[in-house]
Motif scaffolding. Structure first.
Motif, PDB file in Angstrom:
ATOM      1  N   SER A   1      60.678  -5.738  14.984  1.00 15.40           N
ATOM      2  CA  SER A   1      61.887  -6.297  15.600  1.00 15.40           C
ATOM      3  C   SER A   1      62.155  -7.697  15.045  1.00 15.40           C
ATOM      4  O   SER A   1      61.262  -8.357  14.500  1.00 15.40           O
ATOM      5  N   GLU A   2      63.394  -8.148  15.181  1.00 16.29           N
ATOM      6  CA  GLU A   2      63.751  -9.471  14.665  1.00 16.29           C
ATOM      7  C   GLU A   2      62.970 -10.553  15.405  1.00 16.29           C
ATOM      8  O   GLU A   2      62.524 -11.543  14.792  1.00 16.29           O
TER       9      GLU A   2
ATOM     10  N   ILE B   1      60.565 -13.249  13.530  1.00 14.04           N
ATOM     11  CA  ILE B   1      60.772 -14.703  13.624  1.00 14.04           C
ATOM     12  C   ILE B   1      59.500 -15.378  14.114  1.00 14.04           C
ATOM     13  O   ILE B   1      59.080 -16.422  13.591  1.00 14.04           O
TER      14      ILE B   1
ATOM     15  N   PRO C   1      63.292 -19.116  10.123  1.00 15.19           N
ATOM     16  CA  PRO C   1      64.413 -18.387   9.521  1.00 15.19           C
ATOM     17  C   PRO C   1      65.743 -19.058   9.837  1.00 15.19           C
ATOM     18  O   PRO C   1      65.950 -19.563  10.950  1.00 15.19           O
TER      19      PRO C   1
ATOM     20  N   GLU D   1      68.730 -17.336   8.884  1.00 13.72           N
ATOM     21  CA  GLU D   1      69.720 -16.259   8.860  1.00 13.72           C
ATOM     22  C   GLU D   1      69.113 -15.049   9.556  1.00 13.72           C
ATOM     23  O   GLU D   1      67.895 -14.995   9.773  1.00 13.72           O
ATOM     24  N   PRO D   2      69.950 -14.070   9.928  1.00 13.71           N
ATOM     25  CA  PRO D   2      69.428 -12.884  10.623  1.00 13.71           C
ATOM     26  C   PRO D   2      68.383 -12.144   9.785  1.00 13.71           C
ATOM     27  O   PRO D   2      68.416 -12.176   8.561  1.00 13.71           O
ATOM     28  N   PHE D   3      67.481 -11.468  10.456  1.00 13.51           N
ATOM     29  CA  PHE D   3      66.395 -10.722   9.793  1.00 13.51           C
ATOM     30  C   PHE D   3      66.986  -9.571   8.974  1.00 13.51           C
ATOM     31  O   PHE D   3      67.628  -8.679   9.540  1.00 13.51           O
ATOM     32  N   PRO D   4      66.767  -9.534   7.636  1.00 10.17           N
ATOM     33  CA  PRO D   4      67.376  -8.496   6.796  1.00 10.17           C
ATOM     34  C   PRO D   4      66.528  -7.235   6.663  1.00 10.17           C
ATOM     35  O   PRO D   4      66.985  -6.242   6.106  1.00 10.17           O
TER      36      PRO D   4
ATOM     37  N   TRP E   1      64.403 -13.328   2.702  1.00 11.11           N
ATOM     38  CA  TRP E   1      64.845 -13.852   4.006  1.00 11.11           C
ATOM     39  C   TRP E   1      64.872 -15.373   3.906  1.00 11.11           C
ATOM     40  O   TRP E   1      63.835 -16.001   3.719  1.00 11.11           O
TER      41      TRP E   1
ATOM     42  N   CYS F   1      64.565 -18.987   4.667  1.00  8.56           N
ATOM     43  CA  CYS F   1      63.811 -19.706   5.704  1.00  8.56           C
ATOM     44  C   CYS F   1      63.654 -21.175   5.319  1.00  8.56           C
ATOM     45  O   CYS F   1      63.614 -21.515   4.126  1.00  8.56           O
TER      46      CYS F   1
END
Length: 376
Positions: free
Chosen positions: A6-7, A11, A21, A23-26, A32, A34
């Motif tokens: 999961s994101e 994180i 991070p 930006e959203p988890f890709p 990614w 960071c």
């Protein structure tokens, strides 16, 4: 089946390893973006590489510091390694990958050596190996071989403009060849060949008749001496006539009948021309004015001309000019397709080298002023 990350978990895992991070988890396999919490620089690690492979979260300053720390050596340890390989450091250890001024413990020469090269056995002393050649040593070698250098030492494999102290011929032998083979002179070599090819009168006359030339005087006794003769095709009297050396070679007999080439034993000239359309200059040598006429017909304009008693001397200077121009990193300007009458390898763009500079160099090289430009 692997558990889906999961994101929030991703994180948390990145924060635990020192990166936040931005930006959203890709996904686990994609870069990614960071922010490194140590150096405050942004990089793009892959979640899977960080978690499963143990790579760092920062590929910027932190990575560089880790590499530097891994390569860092104690100064005393580095000195010990250098001494073990025959180099005595003259200053404190500058760090990995940097030149380190050191003295060879065998011959005393000072060189800048990198520790990594020394450790791998790639930094031996070139002076001890006999590969270092100073201008003074090179000149001494050439002089002992009866060759007088006329310009500075260009390197062991480069043409070196020299005057033969035996016959006065100006040529361009290389230091490497003189060092291994001794005296090198085109003129002296030609004389040896001529002596080896010496014929009796009957054989000599037969060679002349074979080329449709009727000798008008007795055989001069040498393959390298002109022999007055009459062409049996066009009745032209050749005086001075051709030499047997040329007759028995590929130059043919009568100059009035045959296609003309460059005879190194005859008077010739060195020329400098420019082309406004190509914005290029060219240097070259020739025996006949027809050569310049050919270039003029293709849009070239004569800038200067230097006359020589022997074309082979002009050829030596031409070769030195080429070595000097190319030695400054100036490439040839034109291709063979652009030069109908040949000579593209002796060209350069005017944007790459100044015309006045080339002309001044030729004057200093030949120690003579050019002939006034004539209409061709």
């Amino acid at each position: 089946m692997p558990r889906r990350v999961s994101e929030a978990d991703a994180i948390e895992a990145m924060l635990a390893r020192g990166a936040r991070p931005v930006e959203p988890f890709p996904g686990t396999q994609l870069p990614w973006k960071c922010l490194c919490l140590t150096c405050n620089e942004v990089s793009s690690p892959r979640y899977n590489d960080v978690i499963n492979k143990g790579t760092g979260v920062c590929s910027k300053t932190c990575r560089s510091r880790k590499i530097a720390a891994k390569l860092l050596r104690d100064g005393a340890e580095a000195c010990a390694i250098m001494l073990e390989w025959g180099w005595d450091p003259l200053v404190d250890y500058p760090g990995a990958g940097k030149g380190w001024p050191s003295r060879c413990i065998h011959c005393g020469v000072i060189k800048s050596k990198k520790l990594a090269h020394v450790q791998k056995g790639r930094a031996g002393c070139t002076n001890c190996a006999g590969r270092d050649v100073s201008d003074e040593l090179a000149r001494k070698t050439m002089t002992e071989a009866d060759l007088e250098p006329l310009v500075e030492y260009p390197g062991s494999l480069q043409p070196w403009l020299c005057r033969c102290m035996r016959c006065g011929h100006v040529g361009t032998p290389t230091y490497a060849k003189v060092r291994t083979r001794g005296h090198q002179c085109w003129s002296c070599r030609s004389e040896k060949i001529a002596n080896a090819l010496r014929l009796d009168e009957e054989e000599a006359i037969a060679s002349m008749l074979e080329k449709a030339l009727d000798p008008l005087v007795p055989y001069p006794g040498s393959t390298d001496l002109p022999w007055k003769a009459r062409c049996m095709k066009c009745e032209t009297v050749l005086d001075p006539g051709p030499t047997l050396h040329n007759i028995r070679g590929s130059q043919g007999g009568c100059a009035a009948c045959a296609e003309r080439g460059i005879d190194p034993t005859k008077p010739g000239y060195l020329y400098l021309v420019v082309h406004d359309g190509y914005q290029a200059l060219k240097w070259g040598i020739a025996n006949i004015d027809q050569r310049l006429t050919q270039h003029v017909s293709q849009g070239w304009k004569l800038v200067a001309r230097w006359n020589f008693d022997l074309t082979r001397d002009a050829w030596a200077f031409e070769r030195q000019i080429k070595a000097w121009v190319r030695g400054q990193g100036v490439p040839k300007a034109l291709t063979a397709d652009q030069m109908k009458y040949g000579g593209h390898t002796e060209t350069a763009y005017l944007a790459d080298i100044d015309l006045a500079l080339v002309q001044a160099y030729i004057v200093s090289l030949t120690s003579r002023d050019p002939e006034p430009p004539q209409a061709t």
